[in-house]
Motif scaffolding. Structure first.
Motif, PDB file in Angstrom:
ATOM      1  N   LYS A 227       0.886  -1.109   0.186  1.00  0.00           N
ATOM      2  CA  LYS A 227       0.013  -0.143   0.037  1.00  0.00           C
ATOM      3  C   LYS A 227       0.731   1.229  -0.001  1.00  0.00           C
ATOM      4  CE  LYS A 227      -3.907   1.773   2.506  1.00  0.00           C
ATOM      5  NZ  LYS A 227      -5.063   1.523   3.463  1.00  0.00           N
ATOM      6  N   GLY A 228       0.495   2.148  -1.032  1.00  0.00           N
ATOM      7  CA  GLY A 228       1.453   3.379  -1.109  1.00  0.00           C
ATOM      8  C   GLY A 228       2.579   3.426  -1.628  1.00  0.00           C
ATOM      9  N   GLN A 229       3.206   2.382  -2.260  1.00  0.00           N
ATOM     10  CA  GLN A 229       4.242   2.196  -3.000  1.00  0.00           C
ATOM     11  C   GLN A 229       3.908   2.433  -4.467  1.00  0.00           C
ATOM     12  OE1 GLN A 229       5.896  -1.807  -2.160  1.00  0.00           O
ATOM     13  NE2 GLN A 229       7.377  -0.736  -1.013  1.00  0.00           N
ATOM     14  N   TRP A 230       5.021   2.854  -5.217  1.00  0.00           N
ATOM     15  CA  TRP A 230       5.069   3.400  -6.594  1.00  0.00           C
ATOM     16  C   TRP A 230       6.097   2.730  -7.325  1.00  0.00           C
ATOM     17  CZ3 TRP A 230       7.993   7.551  -8.932  1.00  0.00           C
ATOM     18  CH2 TRP A 230       7.250   8.266  -9.895  1.00  0.00           C
ATOM     19  N   ALA A 231       5.968   2.376  -8.562  1.00  0.00           N
ATOM     20  CA  ALA A 231       7.151   1.775  -9.342  1.00  0.00           C
ATOM     21  C   ALA A 231       7.279   2.804 -10.656  1.00  0.00           C
ATOM     22  CB  ALA A 231       6.405   0.616  -9.958  1.00  0.00           C
ATOM     23  N   ALA A 232       8.545   2.707 -10.817  1.00  0.00           N
ATOM     24  CA  ALA A 232       8.806   3.572 -11.980  1.00  0.00           C
ATOM     25  C   ALA A 232       9.961   2.749 -12.760  1.00  0.00           C
ATOM     26  CB  ALA A 232       9.695   4.921 -11.552  1.00  0.00           C
ATOM     27  N   THR A 233       9.834   2.545 -13.975  1.00  0.00           N
ATOM     28  CA  THR A 233      10.499   2.114 -14.889  1.00  0.00           C
ATOM     29  C   THR A 233      12.054   2.804 -15.098  1.00  0.00           C
ATOM     30  OG1 THR A 233       9.044   0.953 -16.403  1.00  0.00           O
ATOM     31  CG2 THR A 233      10.981   0.998 -17.322  1.00  0.00           C
ATOM     32  N   THR A 234      12.998   2.557 -14.693  1.00  0.00           N
ATOM     33  CA  THR A 234      14.340   3.171 -14.782  1.00  0.00           C
ATOM     34  C   THR A 234      15.157   2.907 -15.884  1.00  0.00           C
ATOM     35  OG1 THR A 234      15.379   1.375 -13.424  1.00  0.00           O
ATOM     36  CG2 THR A 234      14.605   3.313 -12.210  1.00  0.00           C
ATOM     37  N   GLU A 235      15.110   1.800 -16.619  1.00  0.00           N
ATOM     38  CA  GLU A 235      15.803   1.518 -17.695  1.00  0.00           C
ATOM     39  C   GLU A 235      15.007   0.176 -18.459  1.00  0.00           C
ATOM     40  OE1 GLU A 235      17.816  -1.516 -18.357  1.00  0.00           O
ATOM     41  OE2 GLU A 235      17.278  -2.322 -16.633  1.00  0.00           O
ATOM     42  N   PHE A 236      15.341  -0.024 -19.950  1.00  0.00           N
ATOM     43  CA  PHE A 236      14.904  -1.234 -20.294  1.00  0.00           C
ATOM     44  C   PHE A 236      15.735  -1.213 -21.759  1.00  0.00           C
ATOM     45  CE2 PHE A 236      11.522   1.327 -22.156  1.00  0.00           C
ATOM     46  CZ  PHE A 236      11.511   0.717 -23.525  1.00  0.00           C
ATOM     47  N   LYS A 237      15.728  -2.548 -22.161  1.00  0.00           N
ATOM     48  CA  LYS A 237      16.261  -2.621 -23.428  1.00  0.00           C
ATOM     49  C   LYS A 237      15.594  -3.662 -24.422  1.00  0.00           C
ATOM     50  CE  LYS A 237      19.366  -5.733 -25.553  1.00  0.00           C
ATOM     51  NZ  LYS A 237      19.698  -5.193 -26.946  1.00  0.00           N
ATOM     52  N   LEU A 238      15.511  -3.446 -25.467  1.00  0.00           N
ATOM     53  CA  LEU A 238      14.617  -4.251 -26.518  1.00  0.00           C
ATOM     54  C   LEU A 238      15.435  -4.798 -27.590  1.00  0.00           C
ATOM     55  CD1 LEU A 238      13.638  -2.173 -28.636  1.00  0.00           C
ATOM     56  CD2 LEU A 238      11.698  -1.554 -27.315  1.00  0.00           C
ATOM     57  N   ASN A 239      15.040  -5.797 -28.215  1.00  0.00           N
ATOM     58  CA  ASN A 239      15.559  -6.264 -29.425  1.00  0.00           C
ATOM     59  C   ASN A 239      14.286  -6.288 -30.291  1.00  0.00           C
ATOM     60  OD1 ASN A 239      17.937  -7.358 -27.681  1.00  0.00           O
ATOM     61  ND2 ASN A 239      18.662  -7.326 -29.632  1.00  0.00           N
ATOM     62  N   TYR A 240      14.395  -6.111 -31.757  1.00  0.00           N
ATOM     63  CA  TYR A 240      13.165  -5.912 -32.696  1.00  0.00           C
ATOM     64  C   TYR A 240      13.612  -7.009 -33.393  1.00  0.00           C
ATOM     65  CZ  TYR A 240      12.108  -1.097 -31.560  1.00  0.00           C
ATOM     66  OH  TYR A 240      11.906   0.140 -31.072  1.00  0.00           O
ATOM     67  N   LEU A 241      12.713  -8.287 -33.316  1.00  0.00           N
ATOM     68  CA  LEU A 241      12.807  -9.532 -34.064  1.00  0.00           C
ATOM     69  C   LEU A 241      12.309  -9.549 -35.428  1.00  0.00           C
ATOM     70  CD1 LEU A 241      12.722 -11.885 -31.177  1.00  0.00           C
ATOM     71  CD2 LEU A 241      14.586 -10.525 -31.735  1.00  0.00           C
ATOM     72  N   SER A 242      11.464  -9.000 -35.726  1.00  0.00           N
ATOM     73  CA  SER A 242      10.806  -8.950 -36.876  1.00  0.00           C
ATOM     74  C   SER A 242       9.938  -7.712 -37.264  1.00  0.00           C
ATOM     75  CB  SER A 242       9.863 -10.194 -37.276  1.00  0.00           C
ATOM     76  OG  SER A 242       9.081 -10.481 -36.267  1.00  0.00           O
ATOM     77  N   ALA A 243       9.798  -7.296 -38.603  1.00  0.00           N
ATOM     78  CA  ALA A 243       9.116  -6.218 -38.804  1.00  0.00           C
ATOM     79  C   ALA A 243       7.644  -6.371 -38.941  1.00  0.00           C
ATOM     80  CB  ALA A 243       9.297  -5.926 -40.541  1.00  0.00           C
ATOM     81  N   VAL A 244       6.992  -5.481 -38.223  1.00  0.00           N
ATOM     82  CA  VAL A 244       5.249  -5.589 -38.067  1.00  0.00           C
ATOM     83  C   VAL A 244       4.601  -4.718 -39.032  1.00  0.00           C
ATOM     84  CG1 VAL A 244       3.520  -5.202 -36.296  1.00  0.00           C
ATOM     85  CG2 VAL A 244       5.752  -6.090 -35.444  1.00  0.00           C
ATOM     86  N   LYS A 245       3.621  -5.328 -39.629  1.00  0.00           N
ATOM     87  CA  LYS A 245       3.089  -4.578 -40.838  1.00  0.00           C
ATOM     88  C   LYS A 245       1.728  -4.161 -40.155  1.00  0.00           C
ATOM     89  CE  LYS A 245       5.265  -6.747 -44.649  1.00  0.00           C
ATOM     90  NZ  LYS A 245       5.500  -7.387 -45.938  1.00  0.00           N
ATOM     91  N   GLY A 246       1.213  -4.693 -39.165  1.00  0.00           N
ATOM     92  CA  GLY A 246      -0.145  -4.259 -38.618  1.00  0.00           C
ATOM     93  C   GLY A 246      -0.655  -5.371 -37.794  1.00  0.00           C
ATOM     94  N   GLY A 247      -2.007  -5.196 -37.592  1.00  0.00           N
ATOM     95  CA  GLY A 247      -2.823  -6.316 -36.998  1.00  0.00           C
ATOM     96  C   GLY A 247      -2.857  -6.283 -35.438  1.00  0.00           C
TER      97      GLY A 247
END
Lengths: 149, 149, 149, 149
Positions: B82-102
């Motif tokens: 109760k009362g706590q709060w979370a903040a993203t401090t860093e992340f890393k991502l890899n794109y594995l394939s192009a997305v056309k939609g959907g």
């Protein structure tokens, strides 16, 4: 690195114009303007839109991530050969301080460029302090939609 | 890890409702719906909006980055005190394939959770293949706006 | 992904033998043994040497980073075509818990594989809990020293 | 950022001495010497040992990763309060060029420092070109073995 000899001012001007004149798309939604697209360096500004401010009163981290991805992907174009295409394949970012709005200046710098890949660093400033730092990789390919066509 | 004993179904339901009922903000713009917010796991769907498709016909990487940031930041709430709060401090991502939609399905999984930090992994699928993988850190703080208020 | 049809058991056995029989080099110094090199998956063990325990009584993070880099770079070899070569171009890791010694089991998994790049994930376990998670990119090239030669 | 007012020259000198006088441990194995530990900045040299050169004739990436982890973790000590302890919780690196041996100079720079966390950037140079760039997070805690004790 020195990129002057492979820099196309014409491509750079085209990229700036396309970005700044856009009336739709993610960069437009995020309020991103290109200030200068120099050899190996892109300077940009994000005018934080109210729509990406969360109920906590701070900018959604995803907006920063989108900003970083965009400038990282665009800095390379004036340096590529005719018909080449660059795709961001990965990046990492650290959020250094919460953003409440206003203007975010960014500088994307090409750290390394080979025939097939480039590594780009991005620093985003909120006034006189860093708000986000990132580094990532772009893969250059000859196939795909050429950009100097 | 097992998170059942610290999981608040009430908080989870609130988060899902707030996300899915939003009519503005970045997650709404990106078309993100929460399907299930379970103990240590968030399943979501992004209905790729036409507005984030670039002139090349593929989704802007920044939209994927925004999607990843959002689900990474939300999976933790039902697990905090109760009362706590979370903040993203860093992340890393890899794109594995192009997305056309959907539709892009994602699963955010809490890999580690201590009093002060959490590490979260995100897998994004486009049909039967991975489109993006990410991992990042959240910092938990007692100060800030509580979410179990 | 299914990698059975491009997997060379002969290459895999050679890699395992070269790693496990080494009497010098970084992997030997770090105490890394390959347990199984399967299609798209490498299982390894690090017998933490006393020499990488810091004065604080915990393993130096750099030893974990070296371990991650090594298994990430080796999982791909049995999947590549004759004469190809793979180089890790980037990775990111999160340390999830301090390690005091003993055995660290790791699993490196190929998440994506195209003609030019692969993305690999690594999970390192210390007993029944995760000690480190990582993901990174390998660049495949036809030039260089062939491995199926 | 300016760190002069919280910088302890005494701690800095102790860290340099401990690192440079070591006769065992991973940093010693990797040939790492600290050249200057300034406020928010650590300059170091790695004299690449023959033992981390692979059969391909290039330095094992894991040695670079260990180098990066080490300097990232040490730059913060002179800036912390008495009794505090810093642990690297994550980092990401990009390898920019293959290293064949010789001396690798590095600069670790503190980009951000709060009560609980710091973000550090590392640039590693091989002669006049960048060989590796990295950025990561350190978590500062009051518990643990103090370093100003």
């Amino acid at each position: 690195m020195a990129f002057e000899d492979r820099y196309s001012e014409q491509i750079a001007e085209g990229m700036v114009r396309i970005n700044n004149d856009a009336t739709e798309g993610l960069p437009h939604y995020l309020g991103i303007t290109f200030d200068a697209l120099l050899p190996g360096r892109l300077e940009a500004t994000m005018q934080v839109p109210q729509s990406v401010i969360t109920p906590f009163g701070t900018m959604h981290g995803g907006a920063m991530a989108g900003y970083v991805d965009h400038v990282m992907g665009c800095v390379l174009y004036p340096l590529m050969a005719k018909g080449q295409w660059a795709a961001t394949t990965e990046f990492k970012l650290n959020y250094l301080s919460a953003v409440k709005g206003g203007e975010l200046k960014s500088i994307a710098t090409v750290l390394s460029l080979t025939k097939r890949t480039a590594v780009v660093r991005v620093d985003v400033s909120d006034g006189d302090r860093l708000a986000c730092v990132a580094q990532g990789t772009l893969l250059i390919t000859d196939r795909g939609l050429g950009t100097r066509g």
